[in-house]
Design an enzyme around this catalytic site. Structure first.
Site, PDB file in Angstrom:
ATOM      1  N   LYS A 111       0.829  -1.208   0.000  1.00 26.75           N
ATOM      2  CA  LYS A 111       0.000   0.000   0.000  1.00 26.75           C
ATOM      3  C   LYS A 111       0.859   1.251   0.000  1.00 26.75           C
ATOM      4  CE  LYS A 111      -4.327  -1.785   1.731  1.00 26.75           C
ATOM      5  NZ  LYS A 111      -5.296  -1.768   2.828  1.00 26.75           N
ATOM      6  N   LYS A 192      -6.230 -13.251  -9.163  1.00 26.39           N
ATOM      7  CA  LYS A 192      -7.373 -13.325  -8.270  1.00 26.39           C
ATOM      8  C   LYS A 192      -8.480 -12.359  -8.711  1.00 26.39           C
ATOM      9  CE  LYS A 192      -7.464 -12.057  -3.820  1.00 26.39           C
ATOM     10  NZ  LYS A 192      -7.289 -11.987  -2.364  1.00 26.39           N
ATOM     11  N   LYS A 195     -11.905  -6.454  -6.791  1.00 26.20           N
ATOM     12  CA  LYS A 195     -12.711  -5.265  -7.118  1.00 26.20           C
ATOM     13  C   LYS A 195     -11.871  -4.198  -7.793  1.00 26.20           C
ATOM     14  CE  LYS A 195     -11.986  -4.066  -2.434  1.00 26.20           C
ATOM     15  NZ  LYS A 195     -12.052  -5.270  -1.645  1.00 26.20           N
TER      16      LYS A 195
END
Ligand code: AMP
Ligand code: TRP
Length: 326
Positions: A111, A192, A195
């Site tokens: 992140k 994977k 979203k």
């Protein structure tokens, strides 16, 4: 009696990967143990977000989970910030957490790279807040996906350090790996479903037509097959196995595949049919709930009341042990 805790971020879209890998397991565990499930709004503030639409997103996350089968009679579903004791505990736990451990967390590193212009301290402290979530409720079982195992290991270490410094207070929580299959992206089945990748997912609240269209477009074989099942076809079979709860269609199409007579369009239609049948009641319940905000808020308030009882008792003990009792 065992106690289970898990948290989910109010991130907007809830897709069938989240359902199969996470929510479905929560729904099962609520029958086995005392359970607390939390919409972790404080965690979601660690990356840039829109404050205006935030309350709506939090309610949507609650509604999706209830629609998918969480039962307020069996479980306490609540919003993290409604029990602010968690931030007090996070502060205290932060004082027994080694900085180096936080800096080495894979999620922090990822992140920090993604948000390089704004690496805030919240991003670094994220796992402390997660440890506080779990330990505040003295949960011993924590259903998570693989990506959260490192955070859970750190939670265990924080519990050990606290217990060593101040006396036995917290159980060391165990991860319960979500048993659900890993659902892959429809448009890129080596990755994977996520979203953050448009075209990769089916949302739990997608309309039947949309589901059918997305499945029709799913990647099957990308090149010449080497005899092994391609990732895209394997993913479709996984989905069929999950959503065809009786298994008859799954077995028939597997057999056709083995004999080399399967047409992928048949497989896709079967996946779409079973998925639509399974998701339709969830979508309907979601639509009902999201239009009955008062009821939704009442459920969350009752959940927070349950959670607060446990949280207050833990904090009294923690304050006593840590010398916050002048
Ligand atoms: P995320 O929103 O990606 O943080 O995921 C929330 C939860 O859903 C985690 O427990 C994940 O393990 C689970 N999850 C997310 N994506 C998938 C996927 N493609 N397949 C299975 N489980 C998933
Ligand atoms: N970090 C978790 C995730 O992104 C969400 C979470 C917050 C959580 N607190 C938790 C999960 C406590 C399990 C237990 O998926």
């Amino acid at each position: 009696m065992s106690r289970v805790f898990s948290g989910i971020q109010p991130t907007g879209v809830v897709h069938i990967g989240n359902y199969v890998g996470a929510i479905r397991n929560w729904v099962r565990l609520q029958d086995e143990m005392e359970s607390f499930y939390c919409i972790v709004d404080y965690h979601s503030m660690t990356i840039p977000y829109d404050a205006e639409s935030f309350p709506r997103r939090v309610l949507e996350a609650a509604a999706v989970n209830l629609a998918a089968g969480l039962d307020p009679e069996k479980t306490s579903l609540f919003i993290q910030s409604h029990v602010p004791e968690v931030t007090e505990l996070a502060w205290i736990l932060g004082c027994v957490t080694p900085l180096g451990e936080l800096q080495r967390m894979t999620q922090f590193k990822d992140k920090a790279r993604q948000h390089a212009q704004s690496i805030n301290a919240g991003l670094l402290n994220y796992p402390i807040l997660m440890a506080a979530d779990i330990l505040l409720y003295k949960a011993d079982t924590v259903p998570v996906g693989e990506d959260q195992l490192q955070h859970l290991e750190l939670t265990r270490e924080i519990a050990r350090r606290f217990n060593a410094a101040f006396g036995p207070t917290f159980p060391e929580p165990q991860a319960r790996l979500t048993t659900g299959a890993r659902i892959m992206a429809l448009n890129d089945p080596e990755r994977k479903m996520s979203k953050s990748v448009p075209g990769s997912y089916i949302a739990l609240t997608d309309e039947p037509d949309e589901i059918r269209r997305k499945i029709r477009r799913a990647v099957t074989d990308t090149g010449p097959t080497s005899g092994e099942m391609s990732p895209g076809v394997r993913n479709l079979f996984t989905l069929l196995e999950v959503f065809d709860t009786e298994g008859a269609t799954y077995r028939a199409l597997r057999e056709a595949y083995d004999q080399g007579t399967l047409r992928y369009v048949e497989l896709k239609d079967a996946v779409a049919d079973h998925m639509i049948a399974h998701l339709e009641p969830i979508r309907e319940r979601y639509q009902e709930l999201i239009h009955r905000q008062e009821e939704l808020r009442a459920i969350l308030a009752a959940g927070a009341d349950q959670a607060r009882k446990v949280a207050r008792a833990t904090m009294e003990e923690v304050r006593e042990r840590t010398g916050l009792r002048t």
